[in-house]
Design a protein around this motif. Structure first.
Motif, PDB file in Angstrom:
ATOM      1  N   PHE A 185       0.798  -1.220   0.000  1.00 33.32           N
ATOM      2  CA  PHE A 185       0.000   0.000   0.000  1.00 33.32           C
ATOM      3  C   PHE A 185       0.831   1.270   0.000  1.00 33.32           C
ATOM      4  O   PHE A 185       0.316   2.362  -0.177  1.00 33.32           O
ATOM      5  N   MET A 187     -11.416   6.199   3.209  1.00 33.22           N
ATOM      6  CA  MET A 187     -10.742   5.506   2.123  1.00 33.22           C
ATOM      7  C   MET A 187     -11.703   4.603   1.356  1.00 33.22           C
ATOM      8  O   MET A 187     -11.677   4.531   0.133  1.00 33.22           O
ATOM      9  N   SER A 209     -12.541   5.028  -2.511  1.00 36.96           N
ATOM     10  CA  SER A 209     -12.133   4.060  -3.528  1.00 36.96           C
ATOM     11  C   SER A 209     -13.338   3.429  -4.223  1.00 36.96           C
ATOM     12  O   SER A 209     -13.262   3.074  -5.387  1.00 36.96           O
ATOM     13  N   ARG A 252      -6.431   0.214  -2.714  1.00 40.34           N
ATOM     14  CA  ARG A 252      -6.983   1.111  -1.695  1.00 40.34           C
ATOM     15  C   ARG A 252      -8.217   0.512  -1.025  1.00 40.34           C
ATOM     16  O   ARG A 252      -8.416   0.653   0.171  1.00 40.34           O
TER      17      ARG A 252
END
Lengths: 258, 310
Positions: B32, B130, B134, B275
């Motif tokens: 990541f 997040m 995403s 993500r």
């Protein structure tokens, strides 16, 4: 193999000490396979064998392992604050051994009298009676001592620091007893007393004490002592080693661990 | 057989378990591109390392893990030194205060509760944001303000009104030093409490709020992480005696190896997939910790920290 060596040891002990002291004082002779436990990098707890002679073939054996260093400790009691569980009360607890283990050659109920249990402190109840508990923070409630003792006991048993195990002592021909105590990885530095009692007709007819010392040695001992006594030096060292290791890793992998 | 004794945690533990956890966290950080500190502390707590030792030793590990990256970025000229130093000043202030707060919380016997609570908030917030972002990206909706340099106009207008304006050449910005200092202090505080580097807060803040270019943000973040976590390590060792250097080094070994594999796998996956995966992991960890706080504990009695381990 271990057992054979042990038996040979005991026989030699009995012969020598018995001859030297005469039978009067040598009614119970005990010894252990190790007097000092060294805690270093590979330490994961250690078994120490204990053995001894039995003065009377009809006697039962009970052995108590107890720590000498019993600092006051602080414990919390958790409670529900709105939705979440957190520490709501704090207590200072005194008079509790760090390690407390009992082994016996027979079920305890078969040869111990209530008087003996009380005098020699041979069960958890006697520990609870001795426990001094003082509320430091929070509101007192009547079940505090009970709840704190039970919780404390559970923590200790989970770490193998407290244990009462019946029938753990093996007796050979009514003359020799043998068993082992495990000193777990959480065993603190200091001296531990192993009290062996021979009991017949509700009386202690012979007793003997041994000491085992636990000591942190080598690199682990040095790191532990430095971290506790010289935090600045230890901190600087930790940072310098980490920076060095980081640079080394960067050299090797050209990317690093991040 | 394969156990190692951790001198400060005061316990023996399987070395492969530690290497495995270090490796997993390293793998995820390689995959990541963020530090894995935020996973490391909770995992350490799960395997029985005392919470305060877990957090402090993780800080120690992060010093090592961030060093090589920071060096590389410095060499490539990706570090805005001026910005980095201001953030670092904040980081040192925040970290120092944080360590003292850790001390007080441990004396209260509520450090574990506080750590878990802060983790739930941070992981919930970051993971949730997040995840939503995403998902949007996967559906190919344009996200506003994401690529724009100079941050969102709202923020830059606000910063323009603040005093202590400075010119940051590397980032191409003219902005007040107050916000970088504050965010540095906040992240430094969290670093002390949680044993994290704080990249998952710092980098997005640098890019979207302050308006720094992405590469400079990452380089500057790594630069400040080395020194912020070094300060936290030092202070923890001095104040709380909780830094287990053996634990830190074993974790470093694991995470270094794991990171190599993570970086390889990351080339195969798409950015949005990565993500969304990360956000799922973060949210799972968040729920686990939240669960811990809500469920009746197995034992209603706990230790109040003395020195070191307990």
């Amino acid at each position: 193999m271990k057992r054979t060596i042990l038996v040979i040891c005991v026989v030699i002990c009995v012969l020598n000490i018995g001859a030297a002291l005469g039978s009067e004082d040598a009614d119970m002779v005990t010894d252990r396979t190790k007097q000092k436990i060294e805690v270093d990098t590979r330490f994961a707890g250690e078994r120490i064998y204990f053995f001894g002679t039995i003065p009377d073939p009809e006697a039962d054996i009970i052995v108590k392992l107890i720590s000498k260093h019993n600092d006051p400790i602080k414990l919390t009691r958790k409670g529900k604050a709105v939705l979440f569980w957190m520490s709501t009360k704090q207590f200072e607890i005194r008079n509790m051994p760090y390690i407390y283990k009992i082994h016996s050659s027979k079920p305890l109920g078969e040869f111990l009298t209530p008087e003996l249990v009380k005098e020699y402190k041979l069960d958890y109840e006697t520990l609870k009676d001795d426990m001094e508990i003082r509320l430091i923070k929070g509101e007192p409630s009547p079940d505090d001592k009970e709840v704190m003792f039970e919780g404390y006991l559970k923590m200790k048993e989970d770490e193998n620091l407290y244990r009462i195990a019946e029938n753990r002592i093996r007796i050979t021909k009514g003359r020799l007893f043998e068993h082992y105590f495990t000193f777990p990885d959480k065993a603190k530095e200091g001296d531990y007393v192993i009290e062996s009692y021979a009991i017949k007709d509700g009386q202690v007819i012979a007793e003997s004490n041994d000491i085992v010392e636990v000591k942190k040695v080598g690199l682990m001992g040095w790191l532990y002592r430095t971290s506790q006594n010289n935090g600045i030096l230890y901190g600087i060292m930790a940072v310098v080693i980490a920076l060095g290791a980081g640079l080394l890793v960067g050299r090797i992998f050209k990317g690093g661990g991040h | 057989m394969f156990n190692i004794f951790l001198p400060i945690a005061g316990m023996s533990i399987n070395v492969f378990l530690l290497l495995g956890i270090g490796g997993l966290v390293g793998f995820l950080s390689g995959l990541f591109g963020v530090g894995g500190g935020f996973l490391l502390t909770p995992l350490m707590m799960m395997i029985g390392i005392p919470p305060a030792v877990a957090a402090a030793s993780d800080s120690n590990q992060i010093v090592a893990a961030a060093t090589s990256g920071a060096m590389a970025h410095t060499r490539l000229g990706n570090v805005d030194m001026k910005m980095g130093l201001i953030i670092l000043l904040g980081g040192i202030a925040g970290g120092t205060i944080g360590v003292q707060v850790v001390k007080v919380l441990r004396q209260m016997g509520n450090f574990e509760f506080a750590v878990k609570a802060v983790y739930v908030l941070m992981l919930g917030g970051v993971g949730g944001a997040m995840f939503v972002e995403s998902l949007r990206a996967l559906r190919k909706e344009p996200v506003q303000g994401q690529e724009g340099m100079g941050g969102s106009p709202k923020f830059s207008r606000f910063f323009n009104r603040l005093p202590l304006k400075m010119h940051f050449k590397k980032s191409g910005l003219n902005t007040s030093a107050i916000f970088p200092f504050s965010i540095g202090a906040t992240v430094g505080f969290l670093a002390a409490l949680m044993g994290v580097g704080g990249g998952f807060i710092m980098v997005p803040t640098m890019i979207y709020v302050i308006g720094m270019p992405t590469v400079v943000a990452i380089g500057t973040d790594l630069f400040q992480i080395v020194f912020t976590t070094a300060n936290v390590t030092l202070q923890q060792a001095f104040t709380n005696h909780t830094v287990d250097i053996v634990l830190a080094m074993v974790l470093l070994c694991g995470s270094t190896i794991g990171a190599q594999f993570g970086a390889k796998v990351s080339r195969v996956l798409r950015g949005e997939q990565i993500r969304i995966l990360l956000s799922v992991i973060v949210l799972a960890m968040m729920f686990k910790l939240l669960f811990d706080l809500l469920m009746t504990p197995e034992n209603l009695v706990g230790w109040v920290a003395a020195k070191g381990g307990h």
